[in-house]
Design a protein around this motif. Structure first.
Motif, PDB file in Angstrom:
ATOM      1  N   TRP A 159       0.831  -1.211   0.000  1.00 18.33           N
ATOM      2  CA  TRP A 159       0.000   0.000   0.000  1.00 18.33           C
ATOM      3  C   TRP A 159       0.867   1.262   0.000  1.00 18.33           C
ATOM      4  N   LYS A 160       2.017   1.136   0.671  1.00 16.49           N
ATOM      5  CA  LYS A 160       2.889   2.303   0.811  1.00 16.49           C
ATOM      6  C   LYS A 160       3.767   2.537  -0.418  1.00 16.49           C
ATOM      7  N   TYR A 161       4.266   1.438  -1.024  1.00 18.57           N
ATOM      8  CA  TYR A 161       5.264   1.597  -2.097  1.00 18.57           C
ATOM      9  C   TYR A 161       4.838   1.026  -3.443  1.00 18.57           C
ATOM     10  N   GLY A 162       3.649   0.425  -3.547  1.00 16.44           N
ATOM     11  CA  GLY A 162       3.312  -0.314  -4.768  1.00 16.44           C
ATOM     12  C   GLY A 162       3.883  -1.722  -4.683  1.00 16.44           C
ATOM     13  N   VAL A 163       3.755  -2.501  -5.752  1.00 15.56           N
ATOM     14  CA  VAL A 163       4.145  -3.910  -5.691  1.00 15.56           C
ATOM     15  C   VAL A 163       5.556  -4.127  -6.245  1.00 15.56           C
ATOM     16  N   ARG A 164       5.846  -3.488  -7.366  1.00 13.58           N
ATOM     17  CA  ARG A 164       7.100  -3.732  -8.076  1.00 13.58           C
ATOM     18  C   ARG A 164       8.345  -3.478  -7.230  1.00 13.58           C
ATOM     19  N   SER A 165       8.297  -2.375  -6.467  1.00 10.23           N
ATOM     20  CA  SER A 165       9.515  -1.969  -5.767  1.00 10.23           C
ATOM     21  C   SER A 165       9.702  -2.694  -4.432  1.00 10.23           C
ATOM     22  N   VAL A 166       8.722  -3.516  -4.039  1.00  8.79           N
ATOM     23  CA  VAL A 166       8.861  -4.272  -2.790  1.00  8.79           C
ATOM     24  C   VAL A 166       9.365  -5.688  -3.123  1.00  8.79           C
ATOM     25  N   THR A 167      10.544  -6.042  -2.606  1.00 16.35           N
ATOM     26  CA  THR A 167      11.113  -7.368  -2.914  1.00 16.35           C
ATOM     27  C   THR A 167      10.813  -8.355  -1.784  1.00 16.35           C
ATOM     28  N   GLN A 179      -3.236 -11.826 -12.796  1.00 15.49           N
ATOM     29  CA  GLN A 179      -4.198 -12.581 -11.979  1.00 15.49           C
ATOM     30  C   GLN A 179      -4.834 -11.697 -10.914  1.00 15.49           C
ATOM     31  N   ALA A 180      -3.995 -10.884 -10.272  1.00 19.57           N
ATOM     32  CA  ALA A 180      -4.507  -9.987  -9.237  1.00 19.57           C
ATOM     33  C   ALA A 180      -5.425  -8.935  -9.859  1.00 19.57           C
ATOM     34  N   PHE A 181      -5.100  -8.534 -11.080  1.00 17.59           N
ATOM     35  CA  PHE A 181      -5.930  -7.525 -11.727  1.00 17.59           C
ATOM     36  C   PHE A 181      -7.320  -8.088 -12.053  1.00 17.59           C
ATOM     37  N   VAL A 182      -7.359  -9.377 -12.425  1.00 17.59           N
ATOM     38  CA  VAL A 182      -8.643 -10.036 -12.666  1.00 17.59           C
ATOM     39  C   VAL A 182      -9.518  -9.956 -11.408  1.00 17.59           C
ATOM     40  N   LEU A 183      -8.881 -10.162 -10.267  1.00 24.28           N
ATOM     41  CA  LEU A 183      -9.590 -10.100  -8.982  1.00 24.28           C
ATOM     42  C   LEU A 183     -10.186  -8.705  -8.769  1.00 24.28           C
ATOM     43  N   PHE A 218      -6.709   6.727 -10.168  1.00 23.84           N
ATOM     44  CA  PHE A 218      -5.439   6.056  -9.894  1.00 23.84           C
ATOM     45  C   PHE A 218      -4.475   6.106 -11.078  1.00 23.84           C
ATOM     46  N   ASP A 219      -4.906   6.712 -12.174  1.00 24.07           N
ATOM     47  CA  ASP A 219      -4.073   6.711 -13.374  1.00 24.07           C
ATOM     48  C   ASP A 219      -3.097   7.878 -13.344  1.00 24.07           C
ATOM     49  N   ASN A 220      -1.853   7.512 -13.207  1.00 22.35           N
ATOM     50  CA  ASN A 220      -0.789   8.496 -13.028  1.00 22.35           C
ATOM     51  C   ASN A 220      -0.577   9.388 -14.268  1.00 22.35           C
ATOM     52  N   ASP A 221      -0.918   8.863 -15.460  1.00 17.11           N
ATOM     53  CA  ASP A 221      -0.795   9.666 -16.679  1.00 17.11           C
ATOM     54  C   ASP A 221      -1.866  10.750 -16.708  1.00 17.11           C
ATOM     55  N   SER A 251      -0.435   3.934  -2.018  1.00 20.26           N
ATOM     56  CA  SER A 251       0.497   4.424  -3.031  1.00 20.26           C
ATOM     57  C   SER A 251      -0.193   4.410  -4.388  1.00 20.26           C
ATOM     58  N   PRO A 252      -0.059   5.508  -5.147  1.00 23.10           N
ATOM     59  CA  PRO A 252      -0.670   5.520  -6.479  1.00 23.10           C
ATOM     60  C   PRO A 252      -0.051   4.452  -7.380  1.00 23.10           C
ATOM     61  N   ASN A 253       1.141   3.957  -6.984  1.00 21.90           N
ATOM     62  CA  ASN A 253       1.779   2.905  -7.781  1.00 21.90           C
ATOM     63  C   ASN A 253       1.029   1.591  -7.705  1.00 21.90           C
ATOM     64  N   LEU A 254       0.255   1.420  -6.638  1.00 18.78           N
ATOM     65  CA  LEU A 254      -0.333   0.105  -6.376  1.00 18.78           C
ATOM     66  C   LEU A 254      -1.186  -0.385  -7.538  1.00 18.78           C
ATOM     67  N   LEU A 255      -2.198   0.414  -7.905  1.00 19.95           N
ATOM     68  CA  LEU A 255      -3.101  -0.044  -8.958  1.00 19.95           C
ATOM     69  C   LEU A 255      -2.400  -0.082 -10.323  1.00 19.95           C
ATOM     70  N   ILE A 256      -1.490   0.866 -10.537  1.00 12.81           N
ATOM     71  CA  ILE A 256      -0.735   0.877 -11.794  1.00 12.81           C
ATOM     72  C   ILE A 256       0.092  -0.403 -11.924  1.00 12.81           C
ATOM     73  N   ASP A 257       0.802  -0.761 -10.846  1.00 10.87           N
ATOM     74  CA  ASP A 257       1.602  -1.990 -10.849  1.00 10.87           C
ATOM     75  C   ASP A 257       0.730  -3.208 -11.124  1.00 10.87           C
ATOM     76  N   ILE A 258      -0.393  -3.283 -10.412  1.00 10.64           N
ATOM     77  CA  ILE A 258      -1.265  -4.454 -10.552  1.00 10.64           C
ATOM     78  C   ILE A 258      -1.761  -4.562 -11.982  1.00 10.64           C
ATOM     79  N   LYS A 259      -2.194  -3.419 -12.524  1.00  7.29           N
ATOM     80  CA  LYS A 259      -2.746  -3.408 -13.872  1.00  7.29           C
ATOM     81  C   LYS A 259      -1.712  -3.863 -14.910  1.00  7.29           C
ATOM     82  N   ARG A 260      -0.486  -3.392 -14.749  1.00  9.78           N
ATOM     83  CA  ARG A 260       0.548  -3.670 -15.747  1.00  9.78           C
ATOM     84  C   ARG A 260       1.226  -5.010 -15.595  1.00  9.78           C
ATOM     85  N   TYR A 261       1.485  -5.422 -14.330  1.00  8.53           N
ATOM     86  CA  TYR A 261       2.400  -6.550 -14.163  1.00  8.53           C
ATOM     87  C   TYR A 261       1.804  -7.775 -13.476  1.00  8.53           C
TER      88      TYR A 261
END
Lengths: 210, 210
Positions: free
Chosen positions: A14-22, A105-109, A156-159, A92-102
């Motif tokens: 929620w804080k950093y989005g999905v991509r940047s959290v390892t 399965q989670a985006f289907v949910l 949520f769309d950063n563009d 984080s605004p990155n959250l939905l963007i990350d889910i949508k792009r990468y």
């Protein structure tokens, strides 16, 4: 342990989005080894999937309460807006963007939740508002419900709304008030104004006002 | 000859979208050979590009007239809506979808038009409305202008508004009236109602009413 991993990962996503959290980061934050995480989850997408499932479940219950406790559809929307405000700053605004792009399965949910639950709630709200004479009788409920659902993704769309120019709070507030005002009848405005004035005068969250 | 090719192709693209119209089809409709078309254009995307450039130019002039001839921002939006109605029924919903998916250069042209011209027109309309006390002073013009611009694309999105369920006319009408109502003050409503009642009573296009 599974619960703890889900809780901590949710906080990080929620804080950093999905991509940047390892996986390393999650393990480090919990003071455990990566091996322990892999005992419960096959990969990061699986954690994300379960976090979302859990979050959606909670959100549905919260929404259900927001609806049950209200006396009319205008108040209902105001309560939902307040609920969103409570949560929006943590997301984080990155959250939905990350889910949508990468994370397909989670985006289907999320899509399913949007299509079934959110769409239905909004449609019910609109129909109730029309029945009670608070929203115009000449609106097309299907088109407007669809518009409102899409506005949630737009926000949520950063563009479209760059995060360095707008806060999530400002966008949601603006879109939601504009959305409801666009439907109101004179009778609806009388009720709407009570909530808006109450909020402005006392600066209180609306759901505490009764 | 170039002009004739552009005119006929525009008609075909608007009616069927871009993908399903072949160079053979264009040549056949004009009673010329494909070779003649290739003397003027390298490929279909180049025809599309020039058609769009031409269309955008005309649209800008039309919009400029719609603005010059109006007495207030509410009437301006009503005129634009009427202009859209005149054109909407002729446009295949496949058109924008095709462009977005398969013709990146042409899409850049549309995007640029959207970002520069449409966005600016809407923003000016909103600021004028606020200045004249017809739109609420507490709205955020940037967020609402952005919302309106995105609604134009939403209306063309076949996944969001399936063409077997909605006509372009219904969607545009609903979204535009909802958009303007969401901004109106009491003074604004007085003016808005004059246009809406005129239209309902006489069933006339608004731009003929003066």
């Amino acid at each position: 342990m599974k619960e703890r991993i889900l809780e901590e990962t949710e906080r990080l996503f929620w804080k950093y989005g999905v991509r940047s959290v390892t996986m390393e980061e999650i393990a480090k934050q919990l003071g455990i080894s990566k091996k322990t995480i892999y005992q419960h989850f096959t990969d990061k997408e699986q954690i994300l999937y379960e976090v979302l499932q859990d979050k959606i479940g909670k959100h549905q219950s919260e929404m259900a309460c927001a609806v049950v406790e209200t006396t009319n559809p205008v108040e209902e929307i105001m309560n939902v807006l307040n609920m969103m405000h409570k949560n929006a700053d943590q997301i984080s605004p990155n959250l939905l963007i990350d889910i949508k792009r990468y994370y397909p399965q989670a985006f289907v949910l999320f899509r399913k939740f949007k299509e079934e639950h959110i769409m239905r709630s909004i449609l019910e709200n609109i129909k109730k508002g029309v029945d009670q004479g608070l929203y115009r009788a000449d609106i097309n409920p299907d088109i407007l419900a669809r518009l409102r659902v899409e506005q949630i993704e737009l926000a949520f769309d950063n563009d479209i709304f760059p995060t360095d120019q707008y806060t999530m709070h400002d966008i949601q507030y603006e879109l939601m008030h504009h959305f409801i005002r666009g439907m109101l009848t004179d009778k609806g405005f009388t009720i709407y104004n009570q909530y808006v004035h109450l909020k402005n005068e006392f600066n209180l969250p609306l759901y505490e006002k009764k």
